[in-house]
Design a protein around this motif. Structure first.
Motif, short mmCIF file in Angstrom:
data_model
loop_
_atom_site.label_atom_id
_atom_site.label_comp_id
_atom_site.label_asym_id
_atom_site.label_seq_id
_atom_site.Cartn_x
_atom_site.Cartn_y
_atom_site.Cartn_z
N ALA A 1 -19.82 11.01 7.02
CA ALA A 1 -21.19 11.26 6.57
C ALA A 1 -21.34 11.07 5.06
O ALA A 1 -22.36 10.56 4.61
CB ALA A 1 -21.63 12.66 6.98
N SER A 2 -20.35 11.46 4.28
CA SER A 2 -20.44 11.34 2.82
C SER A 2 -19.04 11.35 2.22
O SER A 2 -18.07 11.69 2.89
CB SER A 2 -21.27 12.48 2.23
OG SER A 2 -20.57 13.70 2.39
N ASP A 3 -18.98 11.02 0.93
CA ASP A 3 -17.69 11.04 0.23
C ASP A 3 -17.15 12.46 0.12
O ASP A 3 -15.95 12.69 0.23
CB ASP A 3 -17.81 10.43 -1.16
CG ASP A 3 -17.96 8.92 -1.09
OD1 ASP A 3 -17.51 8.31 -0.10
OD2 ASP A 3 -18.51 8.34 -2.05
N ALA A 4 -18.04 13.43 -0.10
CA ALA A 4 -17.60 14.83 -0.20
C ALA A 4 -17.03 15.30 1.13
O ALA A 4 -16.01 16.00 1.17
CB ALA A 4 -18.76 15.71 -0.64
N ALA A 5 -17.67 14.94 2.22
CA ALA A 5 -17.18 15.32 3.55
C ALA A 5 -15.85 14.63 3.84
O ALA A 5 -14.95 15.23 4.43
CB ALA A 5 -18.20 14.96 4.63
N TRP A 6 -15.72 13.41 3.40
CA TRP A 6 -14.46 12.67 3.59
C TRP A 6 -13.31 13.37 2.85
O TRP A 6 -12.25 13.59 3.40
CB TRP A 6 -14.60 11.24 3.11
CG TRP A 6 -13.35 10.42 3.24
CD1 TRP A 6 -12.44 10.19 2.27
CD2 TRP A 6 -12.85 9.79 4.42
NE1 TRP A 6 -11.40 9.42 2.77
CE2 TRP A 6 -11.64 9.17 4.08
CE3 TRP A 6 -13.33 9.68 5.71
CZ2 TRP A 6 -10.91 8.44 5.00
CZ3 TRP A 6 -12.58 8.95 6.63
CH2 TRP A 6 -11.39 8.35 6.27
N GLN B 1 -3.80 7.61 -6.30
CA GLN B 1 -4.57 8.65 -5.64
C GLN B 1 -4.93 9.76 -6.61
O GLN B 1 -6.04 10.28 -6.60
CB GLN B 1 -3.79 9.22 -4.46
CG GLN B 1 -4.52 10.31 -3.70
CD GLN B 1 -5.80 9.83 -3.07
OE1 GLN B 1 -5.93 8.68 -2.70
NE2 GLN B 1 -6.76 10.71 -2.96
N ARG B 2 -4.02 10.13 -7.49
CA ARG B 2 -4.31 11.20 -8.46
C ARG B 2 -5.33 10.76 -9.50
O ARG B 2 -6.03 11.59 -10.05
CB ARG B 2 -3.02 11.65 -9.13
CG ARG B 2 -2.15 12.40 -8.17
CD ARG B 2 -0.99 13.04 -8.83
NE ARG B 2 -0.19 13.72 -7.82
CZ ARG B 2 0.79 14.53 -8.09
NH1 ARG B 2 1.11 14.77 -9.34
NH2 ARG B 2 1.46 15.10 -7.12
N LYS B 3 -5.40 9.47 -9.77
CA LYS B 3 -6.40 8.95 -10.70
C LYS B 3 -7.72 8.63 -9.99
O LYS B 3 -8.63 8.11 -10.62
CB LYS B 3 -5.88 7.69 -11.39
CG LYS B 3 -4.75 7.94 -12.35
CD LYS B 3 -4.35 6.66 -13.04
CE LYS B 3 -3.27 6.93 -14.05
NZ LYS B 3 -2.90 5.70 -14.78
N HIS B 4 -7.79 8.90 -8.71
CA HIS B 4 -8.96 8.63 -7.87
C HIS B 4 -9.31 7.14 -7.87
O HIS B 4 -10.49 6.78 -7.83
CB HIS B 4 -10.15 9.48 -8.31
CG HIS B 4 -9.90 10.94 -8.20
ND1 HIS B 4 -9.84 11.59 -6.99
CD2 HIS B 4 -9.66 11.88 -9.15
CE1 HIS B 4 -9.59 12.86 -7.20
NE2 HIS B 4 -9.46 13.07 -8.51
N ALA B 5 -8.31 6.29 -7.94
CA ALA B 5 -8.52 4.86 -7.89
C ALA B 5 -8.60 4.35 -6.45
O ALA B 5 -9.01 3.22 -6.22
CB ALA B 5 -7.39 4.14 -8.62
N ILE B 6 -8.22 5.19 -5.51
CA ILE B 6 -8.26 4.82 -4.10
C ILE B 6 -9.34 5.66 -3.44
O ILE B 6 -9.28 6.88 -3.41
CB ILE B 6 -6.91 5.08 -3.41
CG1 ILE B 6 -5.81 4.27 -4.07
CG2 ILE B 6 -7.00 4.76 -1.92
CD1 ILE B 6 -4.44 4.57 -3.53
N GLY B 7 -10.34 4.99 -2.92
CA GLY B 7 -11.43 5.68 -2.24
C GLY B 7 -11.21 5.71 -0.74
O GLY B 7 -10.16 5.31 -0.23
N ARG B 8 -12.20 6.18 -0.04
CA ARG B 8 -12.08 6.20 1.42
C ARG B 8 -12.14 4.79 1.96
O ARG B 8 -12.71 3.89 1.35
CB ARG B 8 -13.13 7.10 2.04
CG ARG B 8 -14.53 6.58 1.95
CD ARG B 8 -15.46 7.56 2.63
NE ARG B 8 -16.81 7.00 2.69
CZ ARG B 8 -17.79 7.56 3.33
NH1 ARG B 8 -17.61 8.69 3.96
NH2 ARG B 8 -18.97 7.00 3.36
N ASN B 9 -11.55 4.59 3.12
CA ASN B 9 -11.54 3.27 3.74
C ASN B 9 -11.86 3.41 5.21
O ASN B 9 -11.95 4.51 5.74
CB ASN B 9 -10.21 2.56 3.50
CG ASN B 9 -9.06 3.34 4.08
OD1 ASN B 9 -9.07 3.66 5.25
ND2 ASN B 9 -8.08 3.66 3.27
#
Length: 52
Positions: free
Chosen positions: A43-48, A23-31
């Motif tokens: 709506a978007s990755d930023a909103a997530w 998670q700290r390396k941003h290897a896990i995205g939203r699901n």
């Protein structure tokens, strides 16, 4: 002497450490399964990221 529940605790600890590092390396995205899933957060990755 080895206690059976100890193996479970070690597995949970290892998975937890792995997830924290990923998670700290941003290897896990939203699901689509876990998280606050509303119209606004999807709506978007930023909103997530802001909603979580």
């Amino acid at each position: 002497m080895f206690y059976a529940p100890m193996a479970g605790y070690l597995i949970v600890a290892a998975v937890s450490v792995f997830l924290i590092i990923a998670q700290r390396k941003h290897a896990i995205g939203r699901n689509s399964a876990i998280g606050i899933r509303t119209r606004h957060t999807l709506a978007s990755d930023a909103a997530w990221d802001a909603g979580q």
